[in-house]
Motif scaffolding. Structure first.
Motif, PDB file in Angstrom:
ATOM      1  N   LEU A 280      43.453  56.625  21.466  1.00  0.00           N
ATOM      2  CA  LEU A 280      42.908  56.007  22.669  1.00  0.00           C
ATOM      3  C   LEU A 280      41.449  55.642  22.463  1.00  0.00           C
ATOM      4  CD1 LEU A 280      43.384  55.298  25.683  1.00  0.00           C
ATOM      5  CD2 LEU A 280      42.503  57.578  26.232  1.00  0.00           C
ATOM      6  N   ASN A 281      41.080  54.412  22.867  1.00  0.00           N
ATOM      7  CA  ASN A 281      39.678  54.003  22.841  1.00  0.00           C
ATOM      8  C   ASN A 281      39.338  53.331  24.151  1.00  0.00           C
ATOM      9  OD1 ASN A 281      40.480  51.190  22.680  1.00  0.00           O
ATOM     10  ND2 ASN A 281      40.862  51.512  20.497  1.00  0.00           N
ATOM     11  N   ALA A 282      38.058  52.961  24.320  1.00  0.00           N
ATOM     12  CA  ALA A 282      37.593  52.414  25.593  1.00  0.00           C
ATOM     13  C   ALA A 282      38.332  51.140  25.973  1.00  0.00           C
ATOM     14  CB  ALA A 282      36.083  52.155  25.529  1.00  0.00           C
ATOM     15  N   GLY A 283      38.705  50.334  24.982  1.00  0.00           N
ATOM     16  CA  GLY A 283      39.390  49.088  25.276  1.00  0.00           C
ATOM     17  C   GLY A 283      40.797  49.284  25.791  1.00  0.00           C
ATOM     18  N   LYS A 284      41.387  50.459  25.561  1.00  0.00           N
ATOM     19  CA  LYS A 284      42.746  50.744  26.009  1.00  0.00           C
ATOM     20  C   LYS A 284      42.782  51.512  27.324  1.00  0.00           C
ATOM     21  CE  LYS A 284      44.630  50.836  21.308  1.00  0.00           C
ATOM     22  NZ  LYS A 284      45.335  51.650  20.287  1.00  0.00           N
ATOM     23  N   LEU A 285      41.614  51.783  27.906  1.00  0.00           N
ATOM     24  CA  LEU A 285      41.548  52.507  29.169  1.00  0.00           C
ATOM     25  C   LEU A 285      41.365  51.502  30.304  1.00  0.00           C
ATOM     26  CD1 LEU A 285      41.376  55.036  30.879  1.00  0.00           C
ATOM     27  CD2 LEU A 285      38.986  55.301  30.182  1.00  0.00           C
ATOM     28  N   ARG A 286      42.419  51.327  31.111  1.00  0.00           N
ATOM     29  CA  ARG A 286      42.434  50.334  32.188  1.00  0.00           C
ATOM     30  C   ARG A 286      42.180  50.994  33.536  1.00  0.00           C
ATOM     31  NH1 ARG A 286      48.318  48.017  31.770  1.00  0.00           N
ATOM     32  NH2 ARG A 286      47.617  46.793  33.565  1.00  0.00           N
ATOM     33  N   PHE A 287      41.577  50.244  34.450  1.00  0.00           N
ATOM     34  CA  PHE A 287      41.330  50.703  35.814  1.00  0.00           C
ATOM     35  C   PHE A 287      41.956  49.729  36.795  1.00  0.00           C
ATOM     36  CE2 PHE A 287      37.948  52.331  33.193  1.00  0.00           C
ATOM     37  CZ  PHE A 287      37.820  53.647  33.608  1.00  0.00           C
ATOM     38  N   VAL A 288      42.807  50.234  37.675  1.00  0.00           N
ATOM     39  CA  VAL A 288      43.445  49.388  38.679  1.00  0.00           C
ATOM     40  C   VAL A 288      43.397  50.104  40.022  1.00  0.00           C
ATOM     41  CG1 VAL A 288      45.006  48.466  36.921  1.00  0.00           C
ATOM     42  CG2 VAL A 288      45.779  50.299  38.409  1.00  0.00           C
ATOM     43  N   THR A 289      43.570  49.346  41.081  1.00  0.00           N
ATOM     44  CA  THR A 289      43.697  49.902  42.433  1.00  0.00           C
ATOM     45  C   THR A 289      45.096  49.585  42.938  1.00  0.00           C
ATOM     46  OG1 THR A 289      41.336  49.564  42.846  1.00  0.00           O
ATOM     47  CG2 THR A 289      42.738  49.899  44.769  1.00  0.00           C
ATOM     48  N   VAL A 290      45.732  50.523  43.614  1.00  0.00           N
ATOM     49  CA  VAL A 290      47.084  50.266  44.100  1.00  0.00           C
ATOM     50  C   VAL A 290      47.098  49.006  44.963  1.00  0.00           C
ATOM     51  CG1 VAL A 290      47.799  52.683  44.032  1.00  0.00           C
ATOM     52  CG2 VAL A 290      46.737  51.782  46.098  1.00  0.00           C
ATOM     53  N   PRO A 291      48.142  48.191  44.878  1.00  0.00           N
ATOM     54  CA  PRO A 291      48.218  46.995  45.714  1.00  0.00           C
ATOM     55  C   PRO A 291      48.142  47.373  47.195  1.00  0.00           C
ATOM     56  CG  PRO A 291      49.855  46.895  43.961  1.00  0.00           C
ATOM     57  CD  PRO A 291      49.282  48.282  43.935  1.00  0.00           C
ATOM     58  N   SER A 292      47.102  46.938  47.852  1.00  0.00           N
ATOM     59  CA  SER A 292      46.868  47.342  49.247  1.00  0.00           C
ATOM     60  C   SER A 292      45.989  46.321  49.939  1.00  0.00           C
ATOM     61  CB  SER A 292      46.215  48.729  49.299  1.00  0.00           C
ATOM     62  OG  SER A 292      45.025  48.754  48.526  1.00  0.00           O
ATOM     63  N   GLY A 293      45.941  46.429  51.267  1.00  0.00           N
ATOM     64  CA  GLY A 293      45.129  45.519  52.068  1.00  0.00           C
ATOM     65  C   GLY A 293      44.877  46.110  53.439  1.00  0.00           C
ATOM     66  N   PRO A 294      44.059  45.442  54.260  1.00  0.00           N
ATOM     67  CA  PRO A 294      43.706  45.963  55.584  1.00  0.00           C
ATOM     68  C   PRO A 294      44.930  46.142  56.482  1.00  0.00           C
ATOM     69  CG  PRO A 294      42.260  44.147  54.955  1.00  0.00           C
ATOM     70  CD  PRO A 294      43.367  44.166  53.968  1.00  0.00           C
ATOM     71  N   TYR A 295      44.890  47.173  57.304  1.00  0.00           N
ATOM     72  CA  TYR A 295      45.937  47.444  58.288  1.00  0.00           C
ATOM     73  C   TYR A 295      45.727  46.514  59.476  1.00  0.00           C
ATOM     74  CZ  TYR A 295      48.664  50.235  61.667  1.00  0.00           C
ATOM     75  OH  TYR A 295      49.566  50.670  62.599  1.00  0.00           O
ATOM     76  N   ALA A 296      46.774  45.828  59.904  1.00  0.00           N
ATOM     77  CA  ALA A 296      46.649  44.800  60.946  1.00  0.00           C
ATOM     78  C   ALA A 296      46.113  45.358  62.263  1.00  0.00           C
ATOM     79  CB  ALA A 296      48.001  44.130  61.171  1.00  0.00           C
ATOM     80  N   LEU A 297      46.435  46.603  62.588  1.00  0.00           N
ATOM     81  CA  LEU A 297      46.021  47.185  63.872  1.00  0.00           C
ATOM     82  C   LEU A 297      44.673  47.882  63.818  1.00  0.00           C
ATOM     83  CD1 LEU A 297      49.447  48.657  65.058  1.00  0.00           C
ATOM     84  CD2 LEU A 297      48.446  46.413  65.540  1.00  0.00           C
ATOM     85  N   ASN A 298      44.141  48.042  62.607  1.00  0.00           N
ATOM     86  CA  ASN A 298      42.834  48.697  62.464  1.00  0.00           C
ATOM     87  C   ASN A 298      42.251  48.288  61.118  1.00  0.00           C
ATOM     88  OD1 ASN A 298      40.602  50.350  62.144  1.00  0.00           O
ATOM     89  ND2 ASN A 298      41.613  52.208  62.883  1.00  0.00           N
ATOM     90  N   ARG A 299      41.276  47.388  61.150  1.00  0.00           N
ATOM     91  CA  ARG A 299      40.726  46.845  59.910  1.00  0.00           C
ATOM     92  C   ARG A 299      39.960  47.882  59.100  1.00  0.00           C
ATOM     93  NH1 ARG A 299      43.158  42.239  58.669  1.00  0.00           N
ATOM     94  NH2 ARG A 299      41.319  41.455  57.551  1.00  0.00           N
ATOM     95  N   ASN A 300      39.697  49.043  59.670  1.00  0.00           N
ATOM     96  CA  ASN A 300      39.029  50.118  58.949  1.00  0.00           C
ATOM     97  C   ASN A 300      40.006  51.003  58.181  1.00  0.00           C
ATOM     98  OD1 ASN A 300      36.384  49.452  59.827  1.00  0.00           O
ATOM     99  ND2 ASN A 300      36.835  50.405  61.807  1.00  0.00           N
ATOM    100  N   ARG A 301      41.282  50.671  58.246  1.00  0.00           N
ATOM    101  CA  ARG A 301      42.297  51.413  57.525  1.00  0.00           C
ATOM    102  C   ARG A 301      43.004  50.480  56.544  1.00  0.00           C
ATOM    103  NH1 ARG A 301      39.480  54.543  59.192  1.00  0.00           N
ATOM    104  NH2 ARG A 301      39.824  56.220  60.694  1.00  0.00           N
ATOM    105  N   VAL A 302      43.676  51.080  55.559  1.00  0.00           N
ATOM    106  CA  VAL A 302      44.313  50.325  54.481  1.00  0.00           C
ATOM    107  C   VAL A 302      45.782  50.729  54.399  1.00  0.00           C
ATOM    108  CG1 VAL A 302      44.281  49.844  51.991  1.00  0.00           C
ATOM    109  CG2 VAL A 302      42.139  50.240  53.214  1.00  0.00           C
ATOM    110  N   VAL A 303      46.637  49.769  54.081  1.00  0.00           N
ATOM    111  CA  VAL A 303      48.067  50.057  53.872  1.00  0.00           C
ATOM    112  C   VAL A 303      48.502  49.423  52.558  1.00  0.00           C
ATOM    113  CG1 VAL A 303      48.656  50.256  56.319  1.00  0.00           C
ATOM    114  CG2 VAL A 303      48.701  48.007  55.219  1.00  0.00           C
ATOM    115  N   LEU A 304      49.597  49.939  52.001  1.00  0.00           N
ATOM    116  CA  LEU A 304      50.143  49.369  50.780  1.00  0.00           C
ATOM    117  C   LEU A 304      50.651  47.958  51.028  1.00  0.00           C
ATOM    118  CD1 LEU A 304      52.194  52.376  49.347  1.00  0.00           C
ATOM    119  CD2 LEU A 304      49.930  51.588  48.619  1.00  0.00           C
TER     120      LEU A 304
END
Length: 445
Positions: A280-304
């Motif tokens: 393992l080296n630095a080039g093989k270490l990936r960073f991702v965020t789970v697919p998500s977006g704002p919650y329609a009923l409360n923009r301060n919350r997030v849903v998948l």
């Protein structure tokens, strides 16, 4: 202001990558680490393990107990929260590591969780993910994420504010870059425009800062923290920390007293994991965020975001590198130019990085205005074998000659239907992902 879990990722990665040389040291440190019996507390209702991949869940505790009280004395005694949680996924064979970030405000079902004292915390149909640790400890967060993703979690690592500062200092500081002056009274961060090497309090203030950068959102802060840990991992690897028993011992000593892990994460298990991740080296270490977006009923919350989230979790569960076709001739990687026609920002650079890991010489990257659904591999004179070898790494790719492509060069056009590069362990490229090898200058508000 909460501790973000990237230090826990750092601790896990350092111990995993350094386990082979630090085996003897770890035995002397093991008694300083607190342990929790995940199997006993969760019971048998857990996802099945499908392959040889190792999943380590890492999280930060914002507890104000002990030396952490200085970061909000009025909050002493409140239940802890884990405002950023990360699933560190180590693919079979050591080909890659993927650090998957879960937003703190992600609304999820939290199952009933057993506490250490034998009492049970009730379930909730929808609550913020960062609340789980305060209900029944880190095992409750592990239980919640397993039920949400159906990914079996092998181990967990938890760390606090003090541990973060010790890690950043022990590696000799973490290099960062900012596009302008930063003055954030809430976190205490003050930086001038340009490059810096952050240790201790400064490093902690940097990852806690929110108002001093970009649009001030937690989403942007998560991205910045991904870049910070990438720089930390790259620094540790390039500086030889992981191959120097003395320096590695100092780093482990700096974190041991702040760590909580599952009972199964023993020195022997770390040695086993390390042996499988030596490449393992630095080039093989990936960073991702789970697919998500704002919650329609409360923009301060997030849903998948579905179905993207479930498709991504399924790829994590299965993570099987596609084998090369039988009797395929051995063709060395050649020169490739990567063009993004997918409509996803940054995809050409992401794919180029993956191809570099596989030995390809990337001659350039760019964007196209067209949006073909298919992914195309075009080749110049003499490059047909390389083109067909590349196409085998790209599910559904179409191969054809192109007179305008330079001799000996292959052009890759990434279409809207692109899913993944098979050299990446079967886990598809995600929007906005980065790598530890990236060098980023953070945008200041």
């Amino acid at each position: 202001m909460k501790l973000l879990a990237w230090v826990a990722v750092a601790a896990a990665a350092v111990m995993v990558a350094g386990g082979l040389s630090a085996y003897g040291y770890y035995w002397r440190l093991q008694n300083a680490v607190q342990h929790e019996d995940v199997d006993r507390l969760i019971g048998g209702n857990r996802p099945k393990k499908l392959n040889e991949a190792v999943n380590i869940f890492v999280l930060g505790s914002d507890t104000r107990e002990g030396a952490n009280a200085r970061y909000g004395r009025g909050l002493r005694g409140k239940p802890p929260a884990s405002d950023t949680m990360v699933l560190l996924h180590l693919s079979p064979g050591g080909g890659q590591a993927v650090a998957v970030s879960f937003p703190r405000d992600l609304l999820v079902p939290i199952p009933a969780c057993m506490r250490r004292d034998g009492t049970k915390a009730p379930a909730s149909s929808a609550a913020m993910l960062n609340e789980a640790i305060g209900r029944a400890g880190p095992t409750c967060t592990v239980n919640t994420v397993e039920q949400l993703t159906k990914v079996h979690i092998d181990h967990f690592v938890q760390v606090d504010f003090t541990g973060f500062k010790r890690i950043a200092t022990a590696v000799g500081g973490v290099p960062v870059c900012v596009t302008g002056d930063v003055h954030d009274k809430d976190s205490g961060l003050t930086l001038a425009k340009g490059r810096h090497r952050l240790k201790g309090e400064q490093a902690l203030a940097y990852v806690r800062s929110r108002k001093g950068f970009g649009d001030g959102s937690d989403t942007e802060r998560i991205t910045r923290q991904q870049h910070f840990f990438g720089a930390l991992a790259k620094e540790a690897m390039s500086a030889g920390v992981l191959t120097d028993p003395g320096r590695l011992n100092a780093l482990l000593r700096a974190t041991a007293e702040s760590l909580t892990t599952d009972k199964g994460l023993t020195a022997g298990e770390m040695l086993k994991i390390a042996q499988g991740m030596r490449d393992l080296n630095a080039g093989k270490l990936r960073f991702v965020t789970v697919p998500s977006g704002p919650y329609a009923l409360n923009r301060n919350r997030v849903v998948l975001t579905q179905p993207a989230a479930n498709e991504f979790f399924d790829a994590l569960r299965r993570d099987v590198v596609a084998p090369a076709p039988a009797k395929a001739p051995a063709v060395p990687p050649g020169k490739v130019r990567v063009f993004n026609a997918s409509g996803v920002d940054g995809r050409a650079g992401q794919v180029a990085g993956q191809l570099k890991d596989a030995g390809w010489q990337v001659a350039g990257v760019g964007n196209l205005g067209s949006r073909p659904q298919a992914t195309y591999v075009r080749y110049g004179t003499g490059a047909e074998p390389q083109a067909r070898a590349l196409a085998r790494l790209l599910p559904g790719a179409r191969v054809a000659p192109r007179a305008k492509t330079a001799p000996g060069v292959v052009d890759l056009v990434i279409g809207t239907g692109f899913t993944r590069v098979r050299t990446s362990g079967g886990i598809p490229v995600q929007r906005g992902e980065s790598r530890a090898s990236d060098e980023v200058c953070e945008r200041v508000a």
